[in-house]
Design a protein around this motif. Structure first.
Motif, PDB file in Angstrom:
ATOM      1  N   MET A 101       0.800  -1.219   0.000  1.00  0.00           N
ATOM      2  CA  MET A 101       0.000   0.000   0.000  1.00  0.00           C
ATOM      3  C   MET A 101       0.835   1.272   0.000  1.00  0.00           C
ATOM      4  O   MET A 101       0.280   2.365   0.110  1.00  0.00           O
ATOM      5  N   LYS A 102       2.168   1.159  -0.130  1.00  0.00           N
ATOM      6  CA  LYS A 102       2.975   2.367  -0.238  1.00  0.00           C
ATOM      7  C   LYS A 102       2.651   3.113  -1.520  1.00  0.00           C
ATOM      8  O   LYS A 102       2.051   2.566  -2.446  1.00  0.00           O
ATOM      9  N   PHE A 103       3.086   4.366  -1.568  1.00  0.00           N
ATOM     10  CA  PHE A 103       2.758   5.204  -2.724  1.00  0.00           C
ATOM     11  C   PHE A 103       3.264   4.604  -4.023  1.00  0.00           C
ATOM     12  O   PHE A 103       2.606   4.690  -5.060  1.00  0.00           O
ATOM     13  N   ASP A 104       4.457   3.989  -3.989  1.00  0.00           N
ATOM     14  CA  ASP A 104       5.003   3.384  -5.202  1.00  0.00           C
ATOM     15  C   ASP A 104       4.735   1.888  -5.280  1.00  0.00           C
ATOM     16  O   ASP A 104       5.314   1.185  -6.097  1.00  0.00           O
ATOM     17  N   GLY A 105       3.846   1.376  -4.421  1.00  0.00           N
ATOM     18  CA  GLY A 105       3.502  -0.037  -4.450  1.00  0.00           C
ATOM     19  C   GLY A 105       2.482  -0.362  -5.532  1.00  0.00           C
ATOM     20  O   GLY A 105       1.933   0.527  -6.193  1.00  0.00           O
ATOM     21  N   PRO A 106       2.183  -1.640  -5.726  1.00  0.00           N
ATOM     22  CA  PRO A 106       1.267  -2.037  -6.794  1.00  0.00           C
ATOM     23  C   PRO A 106      -0.204  -1.858  -6.455  1.00  0.00           C
ATOM     24  O   PRO A 106      -1.038  -1.840  -7.361  1.00  0.00           O
ATOM     25  N   ALA A 107      -0.548  -1.728  -5.173  1.00  0.00           N
ATOM     26  CA  ALA A 107      -1.960  -1.735  -4.799  1.00  0.00           C
ATOM     27  C   ALA A 107      -2.702  -0.410  -5.014  1.00  0.00           C
ATOM     28  O   ALA A 107      -3.829  -0.421  -5.516  1.00  0.00           O
ATOM     29  N   PRO A 108      -2.142   0.760  -4.637  1.00  0.00           N
ATOM     30  CA  PRO A 108      -2.951   1.989  -4.694  1.00  0.00           C
ATOM     31  C   PRO A 108      -3.515   2.294  -6.069  1.00  0.00           C
ATOM     32  O   PRO A 108      -4.729   2.558  -6.206  1.00  0.00           O
ATOM     33  N   GLU A 109      -2.698   2.279  -7.110  1.00  0.00           N
ATOM     34  CA  GLU A 109      -3.219   2.616  -8.435  1.00  0.00           C
ATOM     35  C   GLU A 109      -4.225   1.579  -8.917  1.00  0.00           C
ATOM     36  O   GLU A 109      -5.241   1.923  -9.519  1.00  0.00           O
ATOM     37  N   THR A 110      -3.960   0.309  -8.632  1.00  0.00           N
ATOM     38  CA  THR A 110      -4.881  -0.738  -9.070  1.00  0.00           C
ATOM     39  C   THR A 110      -6.227  -0.599  -8.385  1.00  0.00           C
ATOM     40  O   THR A 110      -7.287  -0.690  -9.031  1.00  0.00           O
ATOM     41  N   ILE A 111      -6.231  -0.362  -7.078  1.00  0.00           N
ATOM     42  CA  ILE A 111      -7.491  -0.205  -6.335  1.00  0.00           C
ATOM     43  C   ILE A 111      -8.240   1.037  -6.803  1.00  0.00           C
ATOM     44  O   ILE A 111      -9.451   0.999  -7.069  1.00  0.00           O
ATOM     45  N   ASN A 112      -7.529   2.167  -6.916  1.00  0.00           N
ATOM     46  CA  ASN A 112      -8.182   3.408  -7.354  1.00  0.00           C
ATOM     47  C   ASN A 112      -8.734   3.275  -8.771  1.00  0.00           C
ATOM     48  O   ASN A 112      -9.816   3.803  -9.069  1.00  0.00           O
TER      49      ASN A 112
ATOM     50  N   LEU B 142     -11.953   1.091  -8.602  1.00  0.00           N
ATOM     51  CA  LEU B 142     -13.058   1.844  -7.989  1.00  0.00           C
ATOM     52  C   LEU B 142     -13.544   2.944  -8.925  1.00  0.00           C
ATOM     53  O   LEU B 142     -14.755   3.202  -9.015  1.00  0.00           O
ATOM     54  N   ALA B 143     -12.624   3.596  -9.630  1.00  0.00           N
ATOM     55  CA  ALA B 143     -13.021   4.666 -10.550  1.00  0.00           C
ATOM     56  C   ALA B 143     -13.809   4.125 -11.730  1.00  0.00           C
ATOM     57  O   ALA B 143     -14.806   4.725 -12.151  1.00  0.00           O
ATOM     58  N   MET B 144     -13.389   2.987 -12.289  1.00  0.00           N
ATOM     59  CA  MET B 144     -14.130   2.401 -13.408  1.00  0.00           C
ATOM     60  C   MET B 144     -15.544   2.016 -12.987  1.00  0.00           C
ATOM     61  O   MET B 144     -16.517   2.294 -13.699  1.00  0.00           O
ATOM     62  N   LEU B 145     -15.658   1.383 -11.812  1.00  0.00           N
ATOM     63  CA  LEU B 145     -16.990   1.016 -11.319  1.00  0.00           C
ATOM     64  C   LEU B 145     -17.789   2.255 -10.952  1.00  0.00           C
ATOM     65  O   LEU B 145     -18.996   2.348 -11.242  1.00  0.00           O
ATOM     66  N   GLY B 146     -17.126   3.255 -10.340  1.00  0.00           N
ATOM     67  CA  GLY B 146     -17.839   4.447  -9.879  1.00  0.00           C
ATOM     68  C   GLY B 146     -18.396   5.283 -11.017  1.00  0.00           C
ATOM     69  O   GLY B 146     -19.554   5.715 -10.969  1.00  0.00           O
ATOM     70  N   ILE B 147     -17.598   5.544 -12.053  1.00  0.00           N
ATOM     71  CA  ILE B 147     -18.087   6.400 -13.130  1.00  0.00           C
ATOM     72  C   ILE B 147     -19.185   5.697 -13.933  1.00  0.00           C
ATOM     73  O   ILE B 147     -20.126   6.336 -14.411  1.00  0.00           O
TER      74      ILE B 147
ATOM     75  N   GLY C  37     -28.586  10.999  -1.979  1.00  0.00           N
ATOM     76  CA  GLY C  37     -29.053   9.649  -2.290  1.00  0.00           C
ATOM     77  C   GLY C  37     -28.310   8.588  -1.495  1.00  0.00           C
ATOM     78  O   GLY C  37     -27.797   8.829  -0.402  1.00  0.00           O
ATOM     79  N   ARG C  38     -28.241   7.394  -2.096  1.00  0.00           N
ATOM     80  CA  ARG C  38     -27.592   6.270  -1.436  1.00  0.00           C
ATOM     81  C   ARG C  38     -26.206   5.963  -2.004  1.00  0.00           C
ATOM     82  O   ARG C  38     -25.670   4.889  -1.773  1.00  0.00           O
ATOM     83  N   GLY C  39     -25.656   6.908  -2.728  1.00  0.00           N
ATOM     84  CA  GLY C  39     -24.357   6.671  -3.344  1.00  0.00           C
ATOM     85  C   GLY C  39     -23.263   6.384  -2.342  1.00  0.00           C
ATOM     86  O   GLY C  39     -22.431   5.486  -2.551  1.00  0.00           O
ATOM     87  N   LEU C  40     -23.235   7.127  -1.230  1.00  0.00           N
ATOM     88  CA  LEU C  40     -22.198   6.927  -0.225  1.00  0.00           C
ATOM     89  C   LEU C  40     -22.339   5.558   0.435  1.00  0.00           C
ATOM     90  O   LEU C  40     -21.336   4.872   0.690  1.00  0.00           O
ATOM     91  N   ILE C  41     -23.573   5.140   0.682  1.00  0.00           N
ATOM     92  CA  ILE C  41     -23.791   3.830   1.314  1.00  0.00           C
ATOM     93  C   ILE C  41     -23.299   2.715   0.397  1.00  0.00           C
ATOM     94  O   ILE C  41     -22.625   1.767   0.835  1.00  0.00           O
ATOM     95  N   TRP C  42     -23.643   2.818  -0.893  1.00  0.00           N
ATOM     96  CA  TRP C  42     -23.200   1.806  -1.841  1.00  0.00           C
ATOM     97  C   TRP C  42     -21.682   1.794  -1.971  1.00  0.00           C
ATOM     98  O   TRP C  42     -21.061   0.732  -2.085  1.00  0.00           O
ATOM     99  N   PHE C  43     -21.063   2.969  -1.924  1.00  0.00           N
ATOM    100  CA  PHE C  43     -19.605   3.038  -2.007  1.00  0.00           C
ATOM    101  C   PHE C  43     -18.963   2.350  -0.806  1.00  0.00           C
ATOM    102  O   PHE C  43     -17.999   1.588  -0.957  1.00  0.00           O
ATOM    103  N   LEU C  44     -19.467   2.628   0.398  1.00  0.00           N
ATOM    104  CA  LEU C  44     -18.913   2.012   1.600  1.00  0.00           C
ATOM    105  C   LEU C  44     -19.124   0.506   1.610  1.00  0.00           C
ATOM    106  O   LEU C  44     -18.376  -0.237   2.259  1.00  0.00           O
ATOM    107  N   PHE C  45     -20.127   0.029   0.881  1.00  0.00           N
ATOM    108  CA  PHE C  45     -20.374  -1.407   0.805  1.00  0.00           C
ATOM    109  C   PHE C  45     -19.463  -2.082  -0.232  1.00  0.00           C
ATOM    110  O   PHE C  45     -18.940  -3.178  -0.006  1.00  0.00           O
ATOM    111  N   VAL C  46     -19.270  -1.426  -1.371  1.00  0.00           N
ATOM    112  CA  VAL C  46     -18.540  -2.041  -2.476  1.00  0.00           C
ATOM    113  C   VAL C  46     -17.021  -1.881  -2.314  1.00  0.00           C
ATOM    114  O   VAL C  46     -16.261  -2.786  -2.684  1.00  0.00           O
ATOM    115  N   ALA C  47     -16.573  -0.750  -1.779  1.00  0.00           N
ATOM    116  CA  ALA C  47     -15.133  -0.474  -1.709  1.00  0.00           C
ATOM    117  C   ALA C  47     -14.348  -1.563  -0.982  1.00  0.00           C
ATOM    118  O   ALA C  47     -13.301  -2.006  -1.486  1.00  0.00           O
ATOM    119  N   PRO C  48     -14.779  -2.038   0.200  1.00  0.00           N
ATOM    120  CA  PRO C  48     -13.998  -3.109   0.860  1.00  0.00           C
ATOM    121  C   PRO C  48     -13.917  -4.385   0.028  1.00  0.00           C
ATOM    122  O   PRO C  48     -12.902  -5.096   0.082  1.00  0.00           O
TER     123      PRO C  48
END
Length: 225
Positions: free
Chosen positions: A109-120, A123-128, A149-160
């Motif tokens: 999860m470091k800034f130059d690690g493989p996880a942050p960009e992949t996760i973001n 989430l961005a592809m699903l979110g938009i 609306g319920r966008g925040l609730i759905w985000f908190l459910f899907v993000a994990p």
């Protein structure tokens, strides 16, 4: 064996008869080369066993054809960062890749690690995608979907779920860049994810500053949903 014995006797006789030591050494070298050639041409049982062991290891470690790509071994020198502020935060490439480096959560999860960009990216592809669909269904902008609306609730459910599904393969030393086949290979996912992140930010700015409403609200109104 007979040839070896003959050459050994010849070398001994040459020494006794006063033959120069140079000629004797040449005979010894010829003997060694001849025996070495025989060994190369007729490998023994031990060599065959070693070949079988190597082949078995290669078979066990080989993935299904067309599904995974071996990571490239690149020289990753520090000299390009020498004298810059980045140098003290820099990690070699083999430490940033989960298949070769540290697979702890802090390393991934470091800034130059493989996880942050992949996760973001995921989430961005699903979110938009969902934001544009929800605009057609509800007539609300992205900001209104989150705050009213319920966008925040759905985000908190899907993000994990997305975060867990991304990290679990990395804990098993599978790089997100190793997928090669199918429409969701590493390069397509990277470019689509970056485009989705830029697009989601641009959508928020456009709707809140310029349009003062949903981008696809006209479709909702025309369909009378």
């Amino acid at each position: 064996m007979a040839v070896s014995t003959m050459l050994s006797r010849a070398s001994c006789l040459g020494t006794i008869a006063g033959v120069p030591s140079l000629k004797v050494s040449k005979l010894k070298n010829a003997n060694a080369a001849f025996l070495g050639g025989l060994r190369v041409k007729t490998p023994g049982l031990n060599q065959e066993r070693r070949n079988l062991v190597v082949f078995a290891k290669q078979t066990d470690d080989t993935p299904l054809p067309g599904t995974k790509r071996e990571p490239e071994k690149k020289d990753d020198p520090l000299r390009i960062f020498e004298g810059s502020p980045v140098e003290k935060f820099y990690r070699p490439e083999e430490e940033r890749r989960p298949e070769d480096g540290n697979t702890s959560t802090s390393s991934l999860m470091k800034f130059d690690g493989p996880a942050p960009e992949t996760i973001n990216s995921r989430l961005a592809m699903l979110g938009i995608t969902w934001a544009l669909v929800a605009e057609i269904l509800t007539g609300q902008s992205v900001w209104e979907q989150v705050t009213e609306g319920r966008g925040l609730i759905w985000f908190l459910f899907v993000a994990p779920i997305i975060i867990g599904a991304t990290l679990i393969p990395m804990y098993n030393k599978e790089s997100p860049d190793s997928r090669e086949s199918g429409p969701f290979n590493a390069q397509n996912e990277r470019w689509n994810g970056r485009a989705a992140m830029i697009g989601l930010v641009a959508l928020l700015v456009t709707e809140n500053i310029y349009l003062k409403g949903p981008l696809l609200g006209f479709i909702h109104n025309s369909l009378n949903l």
